[in-house]
Design a protein around this motif. Structure first.
Motif, PDB file in Angstrom:
ATOM      1  N   LEU A   2      35.117  32.813  44.364  1.00  0.00           N
ATOM      2  CA  LEU A   2      34.136  33.664  44.631  1.00  0.00           C
ATOM      3  C   LEU A   2      34.601  34.791  45.582  1.00  0.00           C
ATOM      4  O   LEU A   2      33.399  35.495  45.303  1.00  0.00           O
ATOM      5  N   ALA A   3      35.771  34.690  46.348  1.00  0.00           N
ATOM      6  CA  ALA A   3      35.798  35.588  47.369  1.00  0.00           C
ATOM      7  C   ALA A   3      35.725  37.132  46.439  1.00  0.00           C
ATOM      8  O   ALA A   3      35.467  38.313  46.379  1.00  0.00           O
ATOM      9  N   ILE A   4      36.585  36.954  45.921  1.00  0.00           N
ATOM     10  CA  ILE A   4      37.125  38.144  44.282  1.00  0.00           C
ATOM     11  C   ILE A   4      35.341  38.721  44.205  1.00  0.00           C
ATOM     12  O   ILE A   4      35.793  39.433  44.249  1.00  0.00           O
ATOM     13  N   VAL A   5      34.776  38.184  43.723  1.00  0.00           N
ATOM     14  CA  VAL A   5      33.694  38.599  42.250  1.00  0.00           C
ATOM     15  C   VAL A   5      33.073  38.762  43.319  1.00  0.00           C
ATOM     16  O   VAL A   5      32.210  39.895  43.148  1.00  0.00           O
TER      17      VAL A   5
ATOM     18  N   ASP B 192      42.752  40.095  43.847  1.00  0.00           N
ATOM     19  CA  ASP B 192      41.872  40.587  45.127  1.00  0.00           C
ATOM     20  C   ASP B 192      42.738  41.376  46.171  1.00  0.00           C
ATOM     21  O   ASP B 192      43.133  42.018  45.352  1.00  0.00           O
ATOM     22  N   ALA B 193      42.123  41.228  47.387  1.00  0.00           N
ATOM     23  CA  ALA B 193      42.562  42.197  48.492  1.00  0.00           C
ATOM     24  C   ALA B 193      44.000  42.467  48.563  1.00  0.00           C
ATOM     25  O   ALA B 193      44.597  43.679  48.315  1.00  0.00           O
ATOM     26  N   ALA B 194      44.759  41.472  47.745  1.00  0.00           N
ATOM     27  CA  ALA B 194      45.845  41.871  48.478  1.00  0.00           C
ATOM     28  C   ALA B 194      46.586  42.455  47.083  1.00  0.00           C
ATOM     29  O   ALA B 194      47.647  42.263  47.438  1.00  0.00           O
ATOM     30  N   GLY B 195      46.348  42.629  46.164  1.00  0.00           N
ATOM     31  CA  GLY B 195      47.154  42.765  44.653  1.00  0.00           C
ATOM     32  C   GLY B 195      46.744  41.798  43.682  1.00  0.00           C
ATOM     33  O   GLY B 195      47.501  42.113  42.844  1.00  0.00           O
TER      34      GLY B 195
ATOM     35  N   VAL C 157      34.102  42.393  44.042  1.00  0.00           N
ATOM     36  CA  VAL C 157      33.914  43.576  42.028  1.00  0.00           C
ATOM     37  C   VAL C 157      32.932  43.637  42.037  1.00  0.00           C
ATOM     38  O   VAL C 157      32.662  45.080  41.636  1.00  0.00           O
ATOM     39  N   PHE C 158      31.804  43.025  42.846  1.00  0.00           N
ATOM     40  CA  PHE C 158      30.113  42.963  42.404  1.00  0.00           C
ATOM     41  C   PHE C 158      29.577  43.965  43.764  1.00  0.00           C
ATOM     42  O   PHE C 158      28.227  42.898  43.306  1.00  0.00           O
ATOM     43  N   GLY C 159      29.870  44.176  44.558  1.00  0.00           N
ATOM     44  CA  GLY C 159      29.762  44.382  45.447  1.00  0.00           C
ATOM     45  C   GLY C 159      28.854  44.094  46.593  1.00  0.00           C
ATOM     46  O   GLY C 159      27.447  43.857  46.563  1.00  0.00           O
ATOM     47  N   GLY C 160      29.071  42.541  46.450  1.00  0.00           N
ATOM     48  CA  GLY C 160      28.533  41.824  47.208  1.00  0.00           C
ATOM     49  C   GLY C 160      27.286  40.576  47.118  1.00  0.00           C
ATOM     50  O   GLY C 160      26.332  40.255  47.792  1.00  0.00           O
ATOM     51  N   ARG C 161      27.613  40.134  45.938  1.00  0.00           N
ATOM     52  CA  ARG C 161      26.238  40.066  44.765  1.00  0.00           C
ATOM     53  C   ARG C 161      26.000  38.490  45.145  1.00  0.00           C
ATOM     54  O   ARG C 161      28.056  38.130  45.267  1.00  0.00           O
ATOM     55  N   PRO C 162      25.399  37.902  45.542  1.00  0.00           N
ATOM     56  CA  PRO C 162      25.785  36.813  45.882  1.00  0.00           C
ATOM     57  C   PRO C 162      26.186  35.869  44.516  1.00  0.00           C
ATOM     58  O   PRO C 162      26.495  36.294  43.259  1.00  0.00           O
TER      59      PRO C 162
END
Length: 93
Positions: free
Chosen positions: A65-68, A24-27, A71-76
């Motif tokens: 879901l927030a992580i993916v 995640d964003a915090a590592g 990772v996948f460029g804001g894809r739904p």
């Protein structure tokens, strides 16, 4: 037919990641059971064997879901809890 069956079928451009670790964003690292990456969306499936739904199950998938999405460029992204021993599929969005 199970609502999960479509996520086990091959499709052009589909990638299926199993037991994959993401950060995640915090590592902090998390291991996701199944991530289905299609060109138009990402689906996270969290398998829960042999038990009743837990109080943190939905929150766990929402965090995934927030992580993916990152990772996948804001894809739904959508998620699901699959209580496999009970035959229950619960959508998480």
């Amino acid at each position: 037919q199970s609502p999960a069956s479509g996520f086990f079928q091959p499709r052009p451009g589909r990638r299926i990641l199993r037991e994959t670790t993401f950060c995640d964003a915090a590592g902090r690292s998390v291991r996701m059971d199944r991530v289905v990456v299609d060109s138009d969306a990402v689906t996270v499936i969290d398998f829960k064997p042999g038990r009743e739904p837990g109080p943190g199950d939905r929150e766990q998938v929402l965090a995934y879901l927030a992580i993916v999405r990152d990772v996948f460029g804001g894809r739904p992204a959508r998620g699901a809890l699959a209580y496999i021993d009970r035959g229950v599929w619960e959508a998480v969005e």
